[in-house]
Write a protein that holds these residues in place. Sequence first.
Motif, PDB file in Angstrom:
ATOM      1  N   ALA A  94     -38.152  -7.154  97.930  1.00  0.00           N
ATOM      2  CA  ALA A  94     -37.680  -8.260  98.759  1.00  0.00           C
ATOM      3  C   ALA A  94     -38.861  -9.103  99.234  1.00  0.00           C
ATOM      4  N   PRO A  95     -38.602 -10.336  99.669  1.00  0.00           N
ATOM      5  CA  PRO A  95     -39.656 -11.120 100.325  1.00  0.00           C
ATOM      6  C   PRO A  95     -40.191 -10.402 101.549  1.00  0.00           C
ATOM      7  N   LEU A  96     -41.398 -10.748 101.957  1.00  0.00           N
ATOM      8  CA  LEU A  96     -42.054 -10.059 103.068  1.00  0.00           C
ATOM      9  C   LEU A  96     -41.197 -10.075 104.326  1.00  0.00           C
ATOM     10  N   ALA A  97     -40.666 -11.225 104.707  1.00  0.00           N
ATOM     11  CA  ALA A  97     -39.874 -11.317 105.928  1.00  0.00           C
ATOM     12  C   ALA A  97     -38.619 -10.460 105.839  1.00  0.00           C
ATOM     13  N   ALA A  98     -37.987 -10.442 104.655  1.00  0.00           N
ATOM     14  CA  ALA A  98     -36.771  -9.634 104.486  1.00  0.00           C
ATOM     15  C   ALA A  98     -37.100  -8.151 104.580  1.00  0.00           C
ATOM     16  N   ALA A 142     -45.247  -4.970  98.980  1.00  0.00           N
ATOM     17  CA  ALA A 142     -46.082  -5.138  97.791  1.00  0.00           C
ATOM     18  C   ALA A 142     -46.577  -6.563  97.607  1.00  0.00           C
ATOM     19  N   ARG A 143     -46.062  -7.515  98.375  1.00  0.00           N
ATOM     20  CA  ARG A 143     -46.458  -8.908  98.225  1.00  0.00           C
ATOM     21  C   ARG A 143     -47.694  -9.271  99.041  1.00  0.00           C
ATOM     22  N   THR A 144     -48.214  -8.308  99.786  1.00  0.00           N
ATOM     23  CA  THR A 144     -49.444  -8.537 100.535  1.00  0.00           C
ATOM     24  C   THR A 144     -50.189  -7.214 100.675  1.00  0.00           C
ATOM     25  N   GLY A 145     -51.473  -7.278 100.898  1.00  0.00           N
ATOM     26  CA  GLY A 145     -52.244  -6.057 101.083  1.00  0.00           C
ATOM     27  C   GLY A 145     -51.912  -5.401 102.409  1.00  0.00           C
ATOM     28  N   PRO A 146     -52.135  -4.094 102.530  1.00  0.00           N
ATOM     29  CA  PRO A 146     -51.870  -3.398 103.800  1.00  0.00           C
ATOM     30  C   PRO A 146     -52.768  -3.943 104.912  1.00  0.00           C
ATOM     31  N   PRO A 147     -52.207  -4.318 106.045  1.00  0.00           N
ATOM     32  CA  PRO A 147     -53.027  -4.817 107.158  1.00  0.00           C
ATOM     33  C   PRO A 147     -53.941  -3.723 107.715  1.00  0.00           C
ATOM     34  N   VAL A 148     -55.218  -4.027 107.814  1.00  0.00           N
ATOM     35  CA  VAL A 148     -56.185  -3.047 108.296  1.00  0.00           C
ATOM     36  C   VAL A 148     -55.829  -2.584 109.712  1.00  0.00           C
ATOM     37  N   LEU A 149     -55.400  -3.512 110.552  1.00  0.00           N
ATOM     38  CA  LEU A 149     -55.102  -3.162 111.940  1.00  0.00           C
ATOM     39  C   LEU A 149     -53.980  -2.129 112.032  1.00  0.00           C
ATOM     40  N   VAL A 150     -52.947  -2.293 111.221  1.00  0.00           N
ATOM     41  CA  VAL A 150     -51.832  -1.346 111.257  1.00  0.00           C
ATOM     42  C   VAL A 150     -52.254   0.002 110.686  1.00  0.00           C
ATOM     43  N   LEU A 151     -53.102  -0.010 109.657  1.00  0.00           N
ATOM     44  CA  LEU A 151     -53.612   1.253 109.122  1.00  0.00           C
ATOM     45  C   LEU A 151     -54.363   2.034 110.199  1.00  0.00           C
ATOM     46  N   TRP A 152     -55.147   1.334 111.027  1.00  0.00           N
ATOM     47  CA  TRP A 152     -55.854   2.009 112.113  1.00  0.00           C
ATOM     48  C   TRP A 152     -54.885   2.495 113.181  1.00  0.00           C
ATOM     49  N   LEU A 153     -53.829   1.722 113.432  1.00  0.00           N
ATOM     50  CA  LEU A 153     -52.841   2.149 114.433  1.00  0.00           C
ATOM     51  C   LEU A 153     -52.113   3.417 113.984  1.00  0.00           C
ATOM     52  N   LEU A 154     -51.877   3.536 112.670  1.00  0.00           N
ATOM     53  CA  LEU A 154     -51.247   4.757 112.166  1.00  0.00           C
ATOM     54  C   LEU A 154     -52.167   5.961 112.370  1.00  0.00           C
ATOM     55  N   ALA A 279     -50.435  -8.808  93.345  1.00  0.00           N
ATOM     56  CA  ALA A 279     -49.715  -9.315  94.515  1.00  0.00           C
ATOM     57  C   ALA A 279     -50.301  -8.778  95.807  1.00  0.00           C
ATOM     58  N   ALA A 280     -50.815  -7.538  95.763  1.00  0.00           N
ATOM     59  CA  ALA A 280     -51.357  -6.926  96.980  1.00  0.00           C
ATOM     60  C   ALA A 280     -52.678  -7.534  97.399  1.00  0.00           C
ATOM     61  N   SER A 281     -53.273  -8.350  96.517  1.00  0.00           N
ATOM     62  CA  SER A 281     -54.543  -8.995  96.835  1.00  0.00           C
ATOM     63  C   SER A 281     -54.360 -10.416  97.339  1.00  0.00           C
ATOM     64  N   ARG A 282     -53.116 -10.863  97.415  1.00  0.00           N
ATOM     65  CA  ARG A 282     -52.875 -12.211  97.914  1.00  0.00           C
ATOM     66  C   ARG A 282     -53.236 -12.318  99.397  1.00  0.00           C
ATOM     67  N   GLN A 283     -53.568 -13.519  99.806  1.00  0.00           N
ATOM     68  CA  GLN A 283     -53.866 -13.753 101.211  1.00  0.00           C
ATOM     69  C   GLN A 283     -52.578 -13.678 102.019  1.00  0.00           C
ATOM     70  N   ALA A 284     -52.620 -12.987 103.146  1.00  0.00           N
ATOM     71  CA  ALA A 284     -51.432 -12.822 103.974  1.00  0.00           C
ATOM     72  C   ALA A 284     -51.063 -14.140 104.646  1.00  0.00           C
TER      73      ALA A 284
END
Length: 479
Positions: A94-98, A142-154, A279-284
């Motif tokens: 799905a699209p990112l927002a969906a 999959a349409r954007t790379g994992p956000p670093v901030l959220v990875l640290w929050l996990l 796709a995961a390397s696209r700019q968010a």
Amino acid sequence: MDWFTAPGYWLGRLVFQRALAGVYLVAFAGAALQFRALIGAHGMLPVPRYVRYAPFRHAPSLFQLHYSDRFFAACAWTGAALAAALAAGAGDAAPLAAAMAMWALLWLLYLSIVNVGQTWYSFGWESLLLEAGFLAVFLGNARTGPPVLVLWLLRWVVFRVEFGAGLIKMRGDACWRELTCLYFHHETQPMPGPLSWFFHHLPRPLHRVECAANHVTQLLVPVLLFTPQPVASYAAGIIVATQLWLVLSGNFAWLNWLTITLALPAVDFTGLAGPPPAAASRQAPVWFVVLVCAVTALVLFLSRRPVANMVSRRQVMNRSFDSLHLVNTYGAFGTVGRIREEIVVEGTADPRPREDGAWREYGFKGKPGQPRSIPRQFAPYHLRLDWLMWFAALSPGYARDWFGPFVERLLAGDRDTLRLIRHNPFPDAPPLYIRARLYRYRFTTWRELRETGAWWHRRLVREYMPATRLARPAPSERE
């Protein structure tokens, strides 16, 4: 914005999201299958009665706005279906927002259940699932790379789960400091599993090694999650291995599986996964960056109370400091019981109950009952009634609100309540009387197991509840 995403962690995110969706699926299915007897309109602790005096701001829930058993079932099964879809990869298609909306809906539906679940939903893993589920909304797809901030929050969540549990042990029962708690824990834990008997009979020196290893895993290893790779991956691997050991030794609902799931995004799978998809390397998108930064600031602000609790000498276990369960404090087994007591519920069809009458025992699905029955494996599925029966045996105060209604429903032959237990000794008609007695249980020895085939030995301690029957209607009511 190269700083914002870590494309190399795409596989860790994928595994985390699929596994988290699987935990959600188990949680929603369990809610759908058990709610009528527990919190349904005619349950032991009915939601309609609860929401009449629970303010919305203290227990925000869709069921504050409307409740019926049909609506609750629809919400629970909708959550299960959506979780199954996300586990199958619907979020990445799905699209990112969906995709974010799907994860947000899962969180909202489960929050609505937990906030009206009362005693039945008072466990730490409910808040842990909600906290993890909230962060999953902002992890992208999959349409954007994992956000670093959220990875640290996990990683911050895993740290609080493990470090909080380690601190509460060191501050609590002296047996943790003396390395002797596991002499008792496997036998007295809330719901033993099929291997718990064997874990209990491990040599005592090995139990001491287990205790020491637990302290290292919970007090030192979590700190290493915040170090550079590959050390962080090794730390996550140790946490996963420890949690798998706990999976084998007992039934703790989805707590262990969810902790494993939360640790996986800390693992650097680059060598195994290869380069990230294009796709995961696209700019968010800018709106996504702003939203993630705002959520990160919110989580850090809300973390002040869990941190204060961890450093306090009066540390408490498993507490939510906000009604949305966004940032919580965790911990388990600050005290370990030395003896195990169980409530045995019995019924009789005799018109006058006698001590030596024809009493027949109800069999529960998970908690110990007949001595020759080996404990069964149910986790990650959560048997809520069985867990609360363990607490009820510790003190009648834990059962004050629900044990009486539970007995009433057995006496009435309530179909939904009988579905919560394994064996109904009165299949044709409900009993006239029910009583509850408290027994002391212990694991048998190797010799006793060979000679009797019994996994447990039990002896009567005292009466827990005297023989009780349903009140007879008044003459005017019978006319």
